[in-house]
Design a protein around this motif. Structure first.
Motif, PDB file in Angstrom:
ATOM      1  N   LEU A 138      -2.985 -13.362  56.943  1.00 34.96           N
ATOM      2  CA  LEU A 138      -3.552 -12.149  57.545  1.00 34.96           C
ATOM      3  C   LEU A 138      -3.477 -10.957  56.603  1.00 34.96           C
ATOM      4  CD1 LEU A 138      -4.747 -10.750  60.067  1.00 34.96           C
ATOM      5  CD2 LEU A 138      -2.412 -10.235  60.767  1.00 34.96           C
ATOM      6  N   ALA A 139      -2.297 -10.668  56.060  1.00 34.37           N
ATOM      7  CA  ALA A 139      -2.130  -9.481  55.210  1.00 34.37           C
ATOM      8  C   ALA A 139      -2.859  -9.632  53.878  1.00 34.37           C
ATOM      9  CB  ALA A 139      -0.640  -9.216  54.976  1.00 34.37           C
ATOM     10  N   GLY A 140      -2.763 -10.809  53.242  1.00 31.73           N
ATOM     11  CA  GLY A 140      -3.435 -11.024  51.958  1.00 31.73           C
ATOM     12  C   GLY A 140      -4.946 -10.984  52.086  1.00 31.73           C
ATOM     13  N   GLY A 141      -5.478 -11.611  53.141  1.00 32.19           N
ATOM     14  CA  GLY A 141      -6.929 -11.591  53.354  1.00 32.19           C
ATOM     15  C   GLY A 141      -7.441 -10.187  53.612  1.00 32.19           C
ATOM     16  N   TYR A 142      -6.694  -9.424  54.392  1.00 35.10           N
ATOM     17  CA  TYR A 142      -7.074  -8.032  54.655  1.00 35.10           C
ATOM     18  C   TYR A 142      -7.091  -7.231  53.356  1.00 35.10           C
ATOM     19  CZ  TYR A 142      -6.739  -3.198  56.314  1.00 35.10           C
ATOM     20  OH  TYR A 142      -6.963  -1.856  56.520  1.00 35.10           O
ATOM     21  N   ALA A 143      -6.076  -7.428  52.511  1.00 29.55           N
ATOM     22  CA  ALA A 143      -5.987  -6.673  51.249  1.00 29.55           C
ATOM     23  C   ALA A 143      -7.184  -6.959  50.348  1.00 29.55           C
ATOM     24  CB  ALA A 143      -4.680  -7.014  50.536  1.00 29.55           C
ATOM     25  N   ALA A 144      -7.572  -8.242  50.239  1.00 34.12           N
ATOM     26  CA  ALA A 144      -8.699  -8.602  49.370  1.00 34.12           C
ATOM     27  C   ALA A 144     -10.002  -7.988  49.866  1.00 34.12           C
ATOM     28  CB  ALA A 144      -8.826 -10.125  49.293  1.00 34.12           C
ATOM     29  N   VAL A 145     -10.253  -8.079  51.166  1.00 33.32           N
ATOM     30  CA  VAL A 145     -11.499  -7.534  51.731  1.00 33.32           C
ATOM     31  C   VAL A 145     -11.521  -6.013  51.622  1.00 33.32           C
ATOM     32  CG1 VAL A 145     -12.854  -7.274  53.842  1.00 33.32           C
ATOM     33  CG2 VAL A 145     -11.824  -9.474  53.289  1.00 33.32           C
ATOM     34  N   ARG A 146     -10.387  -5.400  51.926  1.00 36.19           N
ATOM     35  CA  ARG A 146     -10.318  -3.930  51.873  1.00 36.19           C
ATOM     36  C   ARG A 146     -10.556  -3.431  50.452  1.00 36.19           C
ATOM     37  NH1 ARG A 146     -10.616   0.588  51.663  1.00 36.19           N
ATOM     38  NH2 ARG A 146      -9.499   2.281  52.706  1.00 36.19           N
ATOM     39  N   ARG A 147     -10.015  -4.113  49.468  1.00 35.00           N
ATOM     40  CA  ARG A 147     -10.236  -3.727  48.068  1.00 35.00           C
ATOM     41  C   ARG A 147     -11.697  -3.919  47.671  1.00 35.00           C
ATOM     42  NH1 ARG A 147     -12.231  -3.164  44.078  1.00 35.00           N
ATOM     43  NH2 ARG A 147     -11.481  -3.299  41.927  1.00 35.00           N
ATOM     44  N   ALA A 148     -12.324  -5.007  48.136  1.00 32.43           N
ATOM     45  CA  ALA A 148     -13.719  -5.273  47.766  1.00 32.43           C
ATOM     46  C   ALA A 148     -14.656  -4.216  48.346  1.00 32.43           C
ATOM     47  CB  ALA A 148     -14.127  -6.667  48.231  1.00 32.43           C
ATOM     48  N   ILE A 149     -14.494  -3.908  49.638  1.00 28.52           N
ATOM     49  CA  ILE A 149     -15.422  -2.943  50.251  1.00 28.52           C
ATOM     50  C   ILE A 149     -15.109  -1.515  49.815  1.00 28.52           C
ATOM     51  CG2 ILE A 149     -15.892  -4.437  52.229  1.00 28.52           C
ATOM     52  CD1 ILE A 149     -14.072  -2.701  53.903  1.00 28.52           C
ATOM     53  N   ASN A 150     -13.924  -1.287  49.255  1.00 25.09           N
ATOM     54  CA  ASN A 150     -13.637   0.039  48.722  1.00 25.09           C
ATOM     55  C   ASN A 150     -14.573   0.377  47.564  1.00 25.09           C
ATOM     56  OD1 ASN A 150     -11.876   2.460  48.630  1.00 25.09           O
ATOM     57  ND2 ASN A 150     -11.386   1.707  46.596  1.00 25.09           N
TER      58      ASN A 150
END
Length: 461
Positions: free
Chosen positions: A164-176
């Motif tokens: 959950l936390a790792g997947g959120y971090a990757a997506v959040r960084r990409a859409i940033n």
């Protein structure tokens, strides 16, 4: 003694004057260093910076996840979560039937040639059966056995603890990347294909919560959709969801005319059984894209290559029926439309990036972890000319190495080449040098100087 002191002061003043004059000459020698690529920002926040500090899950999401995990009381949760993480990281694509047939034919030919040299008076039918058995045995031993992931409620909780936390971090960084480089983008609709626990919805809401009015989450797993909905409600069935207008589906919307401002698929392509289905899925998602398509995968060779397959599909292939004639263009991370240079270098290395994050506070989890991922963003709108006018932006594909008065940068450049550039204030300008020192792996860097003696390709190194 006084005269010596006075002489020393004069020398210091002269040295200071010369230093100022040199700075002025340096600025004159690099007139482009005075261009407004900084857009009024300080060097450490220049427009190419898209890295984020250590990310933490939204408080509501973390509280809900902890509640669900606590109530589920899964035995050996920590060990199972570690094993699942390792399994997903080592996961490969299924071997294509065509590749398997080629391998079988080649192996059969080798075995026949070897048998014919030493066979003597062996019955030909018996020899044929023996060769066939050896071929099947060797294929079973050496072929990667891909199986689809099947989630029930308990396995979904294990996945939550692991990813959950790792997947959120990757997506959040990409859409940033979109948030930073296209501040005018204000999506009203989102489609998440392979939504899982709904991390894309949470990450997108953290960026565009004021404008998003419709979020459609599509996942074929019913138990995962139930878990995602529980997370939205804070593990309380009677509560209102933290994010409104989220709709869960098990199938994509049928109509090809229905489009969404933002379409995403995170860690989903790797769950499709073959190249044909991945290509069809990518075309389907692109048809439903009005502005941006975001694809995220593990930062492995397999993840990177699947994204490059998707990139080639949308840039080089044509659909039979075109509903939106606007062509695809690469928004990030590639600064060009050419073949990925990482695929041409031996040994092949993935193009990946990393994001620091705080995991769920569970036993066995460290205070801070790193998510390594690959991503691809395509858009139907051409990048703004003002962003790159007068400056070529290259992508940092490795950590920046800061040394005394110079910085080592490994870049993927707009000409499609990998370069190792040594940046100094004297040769590239003070502005570019300070930007380089403030940048990190994954950021963009304004490269003004053309390739010269200070630039080496990775193959030359």
């Amino acid at each position: 003694m006084a005269s010596r002191t006075y002489g020393a002061c004069v020398l210091c003043q002269k040295a200071a004057v010369v230093k100022v004059m040199c700075r002025g000459m340096s600025a004159a020698a690099h007139p482009q260093s005075q261009v407004d690529f900084l857009k009024g920002e300080v060097h450490r926040k220049h427009p190419g910076v898209t890295n984020l500090k250590t990310l933490r899950l939204p408080e509501e999401l973390q509280t809900a996840a902890r509640s669900i995990i606590h109530r589920a009381q899964v035995t050996q949760l920590t060990d199972r979560a570690h094993r699942l993480t390792n399994l997903l990281w080592s996961r490969k694509r299924a071997v294509e039937d065509f590749t398997l047939r080629q391998k079988a034919v080649s192996l059969e030919k080798q075995l026949w040639e070897k048998a014919m040299e030493t066979r003597g008076d062996i019955d030909e039918q018996a020899l044929e059966d023996r060769v066939r058995k050896k071929v099947f045995s060797e294929l079973r031993r050496t072929t990667y056995h891909w199986t689809p992931m099947k989630y029930d409620e308990e396995f979904g909780v294990v996945y939550m603890a692991a990813r959950l936390a790792g997947g959120y971090a990757a997506v959040r960084r990409a859409i940033n990347e979109i948030k930073k480089r296209d501040p005018s983008f204000a999506p009203q609709s989102l489609l998440d294909f392979g939504s899982g626990l709904g991390t894309v919805a949470w990450a997108s809401h953290s960026c565009w919560g004021d404008t998003l009015k419709e979020l459609v989450c599509v996942d074929s797993s019913g138990p995962m959709n139930i878990l995602a909905e529980r997370l939205l409600k804070g593990d309380d069935e009677r509560a209102e969801p933290h994010i409104k207008q989220v709709y869960f589906r098990q199938f994509l919307p049928v109509s090809p005319k229905v489009q969404f401002d933002l379409v995403a698929a995170a860690f989903t392509l790797s769950e499709l059984p073959n190249a044909k289905e991945r290509e069809e899925a990518v075309f389907t998602l692109w048809r439903k894209t009005s502005s941006y398509l975001v694809l995220v995968e593990n930062g492995t060779k397999e993840g990177h290559q699947m994204l490059m397959e998707a990139r080639d599909t949308l840039l080089k292939k044509q659909e039979k029926t075109v509903h939106d004639p606007r062509p695809a263009s690469v928004f990030a991370p590639c600064p060009h439309k050419l073949m990925c240079p990482k695929l041409t270098v031996e040994p092949t290395m993935p193009c990946n990036f990393q994001q620091m994050y705080q995991p769920l506070p569970l036993p066995g989890h460290h205070d801070r972890q790193t998510e390594k991922f690959s991503y691809l963003i395509l858009t139907r709108t051409e990048p703004a000319e003002a962003e790159t006018k007068g400056v070529d932006w290259a992508r940092l594909i490795a950590p920046v190495q800061c040394r005394t008065r110079h910085v080592h940068c490994r870049l993927c450049c707009p000409d499609g080449q990998l370069q190792h550039l040594v940046v100094t204030a004297r040769k590239q300008s003070r502005d570019v040098y300070r930007c380089a020192r403030s940048s990190n792996w994954g950021d963009q860097l304004p490269i003004i100087q053309k390739v010269d003696d200070d630039v080496q390709s990775d193959s030359e190194r």
